[in-house]
Design a protein around this motif. Structure first.
Motif, mmCIF file in Angstrom:
data_model
loop_
_atom_site.group_PDB
_atom_site.id
_atom_site.type_symbol
_atom_site.label_atom_id
_atom_site.label_comp_id
_atom_site.label_asym_id
_atom_site.label_seq_id
_atom_site.Cartn_x
_atom_site.Cartn_y
_atom_site.Cartn_z
ATOM 1 N N ILE A 72 5.361 60.447 -44.003
ATOM 2 C CA ILE A 72 5.604 59.092 -44.131
ATOM 3 C C ILE A 72 6.988 58.705 -43.983
ATOM 4 O O ILE A 72 7.403 57.528 -43.820
ATOM 5 C CB ILE A 72 4.705 58.472 -45.284
ATOM 6 C CG1 ILE A 72 5.282 59.222 -46.541
ATOM 7 C CG2 ILE A 72 3.380 58.414 -45.215
ATOM 8 C CD1 ILE A 72 4.840 58.722 -47.827
ATOM 9 N N GLN A 139 11.058 47.484 -47.324
ATOM 10 C CA GLN A 139 11.136 46.930 -45.926
ATOM 11 C C GLN A 139 10.836 47.726 -44.728
ATOM 12 O O GLN A 139 9.978 47.528 -43.703
ATOM 13 C CB GLN A 139 12.517 46.402 -45.615
ATOM 14 C CG GLN A 139 12.908 45.102 -46.366
ATOM 15 C CD GLN A 139 14.607 44.819 -46.341
ATOM 16 O OE1 GLN A 139 15.452 45.898 -45.798
ATOM 17 N NE2 GLN A 139 14.927 43.873 -46.988
ATOM 18 N N GLY A 140 11.066 49.300 -44.976
ATOM 19 C CA GLY A 140 10.934 50.025 -43.549
ATOM 20 C C GLY A 140 9.238 50.097 -43.607
ATOM 21 O O GLY A 140 8.641 50.092 -42.726
ATOM 22 N N LEU A 143 7.435 47.380 -42.134
ATOM 23 C CA LEU A 143 7.641 47.561 -40.531
ATOM 24 C C LEU A 143 6.638 48.572 -40.100
ATOM 25 O O LEU A 143 6.023 48.226 -38.786
ATOM 26 C CB LEU A 143 8.901 47.736 -40.121
ATOM 27 C CG LEU A 143 10.267 46.492 -40.544
ATOM 28 C CD1 LEU A 143 11.580 46.910 -40.065
ATOM 29 C CD2 LEU A 143 9.605 45.282 -39.717
ATOM 30 N N GLN A 144 6.513 49.564 -40.739
ATOM 31 C CA GLN A 144 5.725 50.666 -40.036
ATOM 32 C C GLN A 144 4.312 50.198 -40.274
ATOM 33 O O GLN A 144 3.489 50.347 -39.345
ATOM 34 C CB GLN A 144 5.771 51.817 -41.154
ATOM 35 C CG GLN A 144 6.895 52.587 -40.968
ATOM 36 C CD GLN A 144 7.215 53.862 -42.020
ATOM 37 O OE1 GLN A 144 7.512 53.408 -42.958
ATOM 38 N NE2 GLN A 144 7.230 55.164 -41.568
ATOM 39 N N LEU A 145 3.919 49.350 -41.262
ATOM 40 C CA LEU A 145 2.706 48.734 -41.478
ATOM 41 C C LEU A 145 2.344 47.966 -40.366
ATOM 42 O O LEU A 145 0.980 47.609 -39.804
ATOM 43 C CB LEU A 145 2.491 48.036 -42.615
ATOM 44 C CG LEU A 145 1.215 48.041 -43.547
ATOM 45 C CD1 LEU A 145 0.713 49.353 -43.890
ATOM 46 C CD2 LEU A 145 1.367 47.235 -44.858
ATOM 47 N N LEU A 146 3.325 47.167 -39.784
ATOM 48 C CA LEU A 146 2.987 46.368 -38.658
ATOM 49 C C LEU A 146 2.791 46.983 -37.512
ATOM 50 O O LEU A 146 2.143 46.416 -36.451
ATOM 51 C CB LEU A 146 4.276 45.153 -38.363
ATOM 52 C CG LEU A 146 4.501 44.323 -39.560
ATOM 53 C CD1 LEU A 146 5.825 43.637 -39.645
ATOM 54 C CD2 LEU A 146 3.408 43.313 -39.441
ATOM 55 N N ASP A 147 2.859 48.336 -37.308
ATOM 56 C CA ASP A 147 2.489 49.025 -36.077
ATOM 57 C C ASP A 147 3.028 48.325 -34.770
ATOM 58 O O ASP A 147 2.369 47.921 -33.928
ATOM 59 C CB ASP A 147 1.218 49.249 -36.150
ATOM 60 C CG ASP A 147 0.713 50.248 -34.847
ATOM 61 O OD1 ASP A 147 1.490 51.050 -34.816
ATOM 62 O OD2 ASP A 147 -0.440 50.499 -34.679
ATOM 63 N N LEU A 148 4.513 48.298 -34.998
ATOM 64 C CA LEU A 148 5.158 47.200 -33.877
ATOM 65 C C LEU A 148 4.916 47.638 -32.732
ATOM 66 O O LEU A 148 4.877 46.788 -31.562
ATOM 67 C CB LEU A 148 6.680 47.041 -34.383
ATOM 68 C CG LEU A 148 7.108 46.588 -35.541
ATOM 69 C CD1 LEU A 148 8.416 46.605 -35.797
ATOM 70 C CD2 LEU A 148 6.617 45.012 -35.508
ATOM 71 N N TYR A 149 4.886 48.809 -32.286
ATOM 72 C CA TYR A 149 4.754 49.538 -30.727
ATOM 73 C C TYR A 149 3.313 49.537 -30.339
ATOM 74 O O TYR A 149 3.247 50.026 -29.301
ATOM 75 C CB TYR A 149 5.720 50.790 -30.809
ATOM 76 C CG TYR A 149 6.823 50.583 -31.529
ATOM 77 C CD1 TYR A 149 7.895 49.634 -30.933
ATOM 78 C CD2 TYR A 149 7.400 51.520 -32.595
ATOM 79 C CE1 TYR A 149 9.319 49.539 -31.609
ATOM 80 C CE2 TYR A 149 8.655 51.355 -33.244
ATOM 81 C CZ TYR A 149 9.443 50.551 -32.604
ATOM 82 O OH TYR A 149 10.632 50.290 -33.060
ATOM 83 N N SER A 150 2.388 49.207 -31.008
ATOM 84 C CA SER A 150 1.239 49.234 -30.725
ATOM 85 C C SER A 150 0.782 48.648 -29.317
ATOM 86 O O SER A 150 1.279 47.469 -29.256
ATOM 87 C CB SER A 150 0.023 49.278 -31.903
ATOM 88 O OG SER A 150 -0.119 47.849 -31.679
ATOM 89 N N SER A 151 -0.058 48.947 -28.558
ATOM 90 C CA SER A 151 -0.409 48.351 -27.241
ATOM 91 C C SER A 151 -0.975 46.823 -27.566
ATOM 92 O O SER A 151 -1.067 45.957 -26.626
ATOM 93 C CB SER A 151 -1.123 48.882 -26.109
ATOM 94 O OG SER A 151 -2.180 49.908 -26.729
ATOM 95 N N THR A 152 -1.731 46.647 -28.832
ATOM 96 C CA THR A 152 -2.190 45.363 -29.048
ATOM 97 C C THR A 152 -1.415 44.288 -29.616
ATOM 98 O O THR A 152 -1.935 43.201 -30.117
ATOM 99 C CB THR A 152 -3.514 45.714 -29.740
ATOM 100 O OG1 THR A 152 -3.019 46.454 -30.989
ATOM 101 C CG2 THR A 152 -4.362 46.373 -29.350
ATOM 102 N N ASP A 153 -0.092 44.875 -29.940
ATOM 103 C CA ASP A 153 0.827 43.885 -30.461
ATOM 104 C C ASP A 153 1.106 42.715 -29.590
ATOM 105 O O ASP A 153 1.297 42.587 -28.597
ATOM 106 C CB ASP A 153 2.170 44.698 -30.629
ATOM 107 C CG ASP A 153 3.078 43.679 -31.489
ATOM 108 O OD1 ASP A 153 2.918 42.795 -32.048
ATOM 109 O OD2 ASP A 153 4.219 43.631 -30.723
#
Lengths: 153, 380, 279
Positions: A72, A139-140, A143-153
């Protein structure tokens, strides 16, 4: 014998603390070393120490039967490791494993808590610095929880 | 000063029985003539060959979400103002095929059709706000790093017979936008309709060499000082009869500073996202592209068509649209029109024609929205 | 012959020379002009509009070497109709290309500075030309640091290239992932956590950021905490694009059109816009 004071004083987490506070911390410190793959903390075990990482890499891990273990967070040179020693019941919440040869200064938790209680100005300084670390982690984690780089973003 | 500009200020008289001669002259010069005519109980723009197609004796009533044409005995040829159509439909066709391609054994190539002749239009009855709108679109399509050839080819071929406004509508606010009611430039010939009990004529101002040629060919008599005085009075009267007004002072800063103003939610709750305002707006230029294939899958076509920032898909990026709420889309449109357009093109995107107010099915009024934001603006 | 089609809206035909699968949902296309046309010189940060027969067109940044633009290289992710169709292309297939369009990374402007590149996810692709260009003129720059964050270890783009860059003595590469199994030996944590520790001189740094908007906002904040002036920070924006030439209105963001004013902006020019919702 050479004391740990200069090493402590240079660490980013400690830098800028009053010399007398550093002295108080030196009294609780010991030098530690972990080989690659070695566990430093285990979830559920007593949180007796606070680690100031000098160099190396430590991964925080959590495991479940289905997902096996997941990493994690990574701590490196300049970071600190472990907060559970601050709060009752003083039990580690994660596993921490050295990923490579890691050197750190371990501060005895009981000793450090005692000194903070006795000298609230040291306690306040450390609390501020730890709060800063926790703020970053929070904060980190957000951002991890937001899953920023997922293709459904 | 060019010959064209020096010709600009000559004033003549065009008799009402010379309108047909004007149309005929333009057609003989190779123009397709387009102008106002009545269809489905509304004034629209279409090709006209005959002076009788111009709605003589018709006036219009316009309010927010309200449009009616009425026959009126006393009405002249141009006693109404603008309807839902604007000239952009001729200059930037609502739908246009950009190119076709074919796929043959894995080889893709463009199919080049025989070039179609670009229509040369003479627009008859262009209002001053519409001349301003064409000038706004010129900046968009012609002055950027890339020129839109589709527009350029059509734009460079037109003739403009302007009509100054004598009877502004209920949603007009060209005076606020400094675009009317009199056309100052950008026309070949500008007409002002003078109507009195025993006198019905047009004062015609030449604005180009073509305008001068028209005056010559039609043997127009010079306007008398009385005619010129009547024209000025007509325009002055019109300027005083604007149905709406808008305060444009520092409006760019005002709107960009108030992106969180509660009024946006208020208007967003009423807006149906029908896109009418963008379709009728004479300056809205947004377009999209569409790709289609024929049934064999061997021929593909790409076309462009008018688009509207009021659709959800407009701002779509992978994962979803940027502007999902109606309030954000209205804010985007109005802030662009009145504010950020100035940053992009150096002019306001609004010319005060009032179409967006009239044709909004729920009567949202851009002048009212701007005033509401100004009345309780955040900060200075 | 004069045609009625509008010049910059007409694609040039190109042939797929090579397809490389990068990760489970990303791939790289190498394109050659199909009929011997010139490949236009491009600047790092610019994009092309790529057309897949019958499916449509999509804006994709150029991720090849600006100092050697042949072949034309694009890395993209299969997320929409067009990119999913593009993912199925094979060597020899044809594609339409329009471009290059848009603004460039400030590679020249950065000369003499430390250069910090912060990439998130597919955001590494538009920054790769910067790396090529700087490595080709390495002596003109201070430190070259790449901070790259992605979702999981299997989402790491250009893995071999990252390894070769990391092995260089004149470039620092730090990679982190948001989540991972314990098999991953590298760093776990968001890309912002790499910034406080990276060794660059904040007053003499040009930073270039590319990734999701939230990531770019937080990266800029961390750079600010390090003392990097916001005028030295640049970001690449993404919006819907239909024409690529400033005429269709789709990519408008506040007062700017991303296709012609962007995609690369000085951060202080767009900072306020990034903080507005649904802009």
């Amino acid at each position: 014998m050479e004391t740990l004071e200069p090493i402590l004083a240079e660490h980013p987490f400690i830098k800028g603390l009053k010399p007398e506070h550093i002295q108080l911390m030196v009294g609780c410190s010991r030098n530690v070393k972990f080989e690659a793959g070695e566990f430093i903390l285990r979830e559920g075990y007593e949180a007796n120490e606070f680690y100031i990482i000098r160099h190396g890499q430590v991964n925080l891990e959590i495991h479940s039967p289905k997902r096996h273990a997941v990493t994690i967070h990574t701590c490196r040179e300049g970071d600190v490791l472990g907060w559970s020693w601050l709060f009752p019941p003083y039990l580690w919440h994660f596993d921490a494993r050295a990923m490579e040869l890691t050197r750190a200064i371990a501060l005895d938790a009981k000793c450090l808590r005692g000194k903070c209680e006795k000298d609230p100005s040291l306690g306040y300084e450390l609390a501020k610095r730890l709060a800063h670390v926790i703020e970053h982690r929070l904060q980190g984690a957000t951002l991890q929880l937001l899953d920023l780089y997922s293709s459904t973003d | 000063m060019s010959a064209s500009e020096s010709a600009a200020k000559s004033k003549f008289v065009l008799r009402t029985n010379q309108i047909q001669a004007l149309i005929d002259f333009l057609r003989e010069r190779g123009y397709r003539t387009a102008g106002p005519t009545i269809r489905d109980c509304a004034v629209i723009y279409d090709e006209i060959n005959n002076a009788e197609q111009i709605p003589l004796g018709v006036a219009d009533e316009q309010e927010a979400g309200f449009y009616r044409v009425k026959k009126r005995k006393e009405a002249g040829y141009f006693s109404y103002v603008v309807g839902a159509h604007s000239w952009k439909k001729f200059l930037n066709p609502p739908r246009f095929t950009l190119w076709k391609a074919k796929m043959d054994n894995g080889e893709m190539s463009l199919v080049v059709d025989e070039p179609q002749a670009v229509p040369h239009y003479a627009f008859i009855g262009v209002r001053p706000c519409e001349i301003a709108a064409i000038a706004v679109q010129d900046r968009v399509y012609l002055d950027g790093p890339y020129v839109d050839n589709l527009y350029k080819e059509r734009r460079s071929a037109i003739a403009i017979i302007a009509v100054n406004c004598a009877h502004p509508g209920g949603t007009c606010f060209c005076v606020s936008m400094d675009t009317g009611p009199e056309a100052k430039s950008g026309f070949d010939l500008a007409l002002t309709e003078i109507q009195e009990t025993n006198r019905h004529l047009f004062v015609a101002t030449t604005g180009s060499d073509l305008g001068v040629e028209i005056a010559k060919a039609l043997k127009l008599e010079p306007a008398t000082p009385d005619d010129i005085a009547d024209e000025a009075a007509t325009i002055k009267r019109a300027a005083g009869k604007m149905g709406r007004k808008i305060d444009t002072s520092h409006i760019n800063e005002l709107l960009q500073r108030n992106e969180d103003h509660p009024r946006w939610n208020h208007v967003g709750d009423r807006c149906l996202n029908c896109a009418n305002c963008t379709m009728v707006c004479p300056t809205c230029f947004c377009m999209t592209v569409e790709d289609t294939t024929d049934i064999t899958g061997k021929t593909a076509e790409r076309s462009r068509r008018w688009d509207s920032c009021f659709t959800i898909e407009f701002s779509h990026i992978h994962g979803g649209a940027v502007r999902t709420s109606a309030s954000a889309r209205y804010r985007h449109w109005m802030t662009h029109k009145l504010a950020s357009w100035q940053d992009q093109f150096g002019v306001s995107g609004c010319v005060g024609c009032g179409r967006c107010i009239t044709w909004c099915p729920v009567g949202i009024d851009i002048t009212e929205e701007a005033a509401a934001i100004r009345a309780s603006s955040r900060g200075e | 012959m004069k045609t009625t089609v509008a010049g910059p809206m007409v694609p040039t035909m190109a042939r797929v020379n090579r397809v490389r699968k990068e990760t489970h949902d990303t791939f790289t296309l190498e394109l050659h002009p199909a009929y011997g046309q010139e490949i236009h010189h491009f600047a790092a940060g610019q994009f092309n509009m790529l057309y897949v027969f019958g499916f449509g067109e999509v804006a994709i940044s150029i991720s090849g070497d600006p100092t050697n633009p042949k072949p034309l290289i694009h890395t993209t992710r299969a997320v929409g109709n067009v990119t999913k169709a593009m993912a199925k292309l094979k060597t020899g297939d044809m594609i339409g290309v329009r471009g290059p369009f848009g603004s460039a990374w400030p590679v020249k402007h950065a000369e003499g500075d430390d250069v910090v590149l912060v990439a998130g996810g597919i955001g590494l692709a538009p920054l790769r030309p910067v790396i090529y260009e700087i490595l080709a003129n390495r002596r003109k720059y201070g430190k070259l640091i790449l901070l790259y964050g992605t979702r999981t270890p299997s989402d790491i783009l250009y893995r071999k290239e990252l390894e070769s860059w990391r092995s260089r003595l004149d470039m620092e590469v730090y990679v982190t992932v948001d989540r991972s199994s314990v098999n991953w030996q590298g760093n776990v944590g968001v890309v912002t956590t790499l910034i406080p520790k990276a060794g660059f001189d904040p007053q003499q740094t040009t930073a270039m950021i590319c990734g999701p908007e939230i990531m770019m906002r937080y990266v800029a904040l961390e750079l600010q905490k390090r003392g990097v002036p916001m005028s030295s920070v640049f970001a690449s924006m993404e919006r819907n694009m239909k024409c690529g030439i400033g005429l269709c209105g789709h990519c408008q963001m506040g007062p700017t059109f991303i296709c012609k004013d962007g995609p690369v902006y000085p951060y202080d020019k767009i900072r306020e816009l990034l903080l507005k919702r649904e802009i």
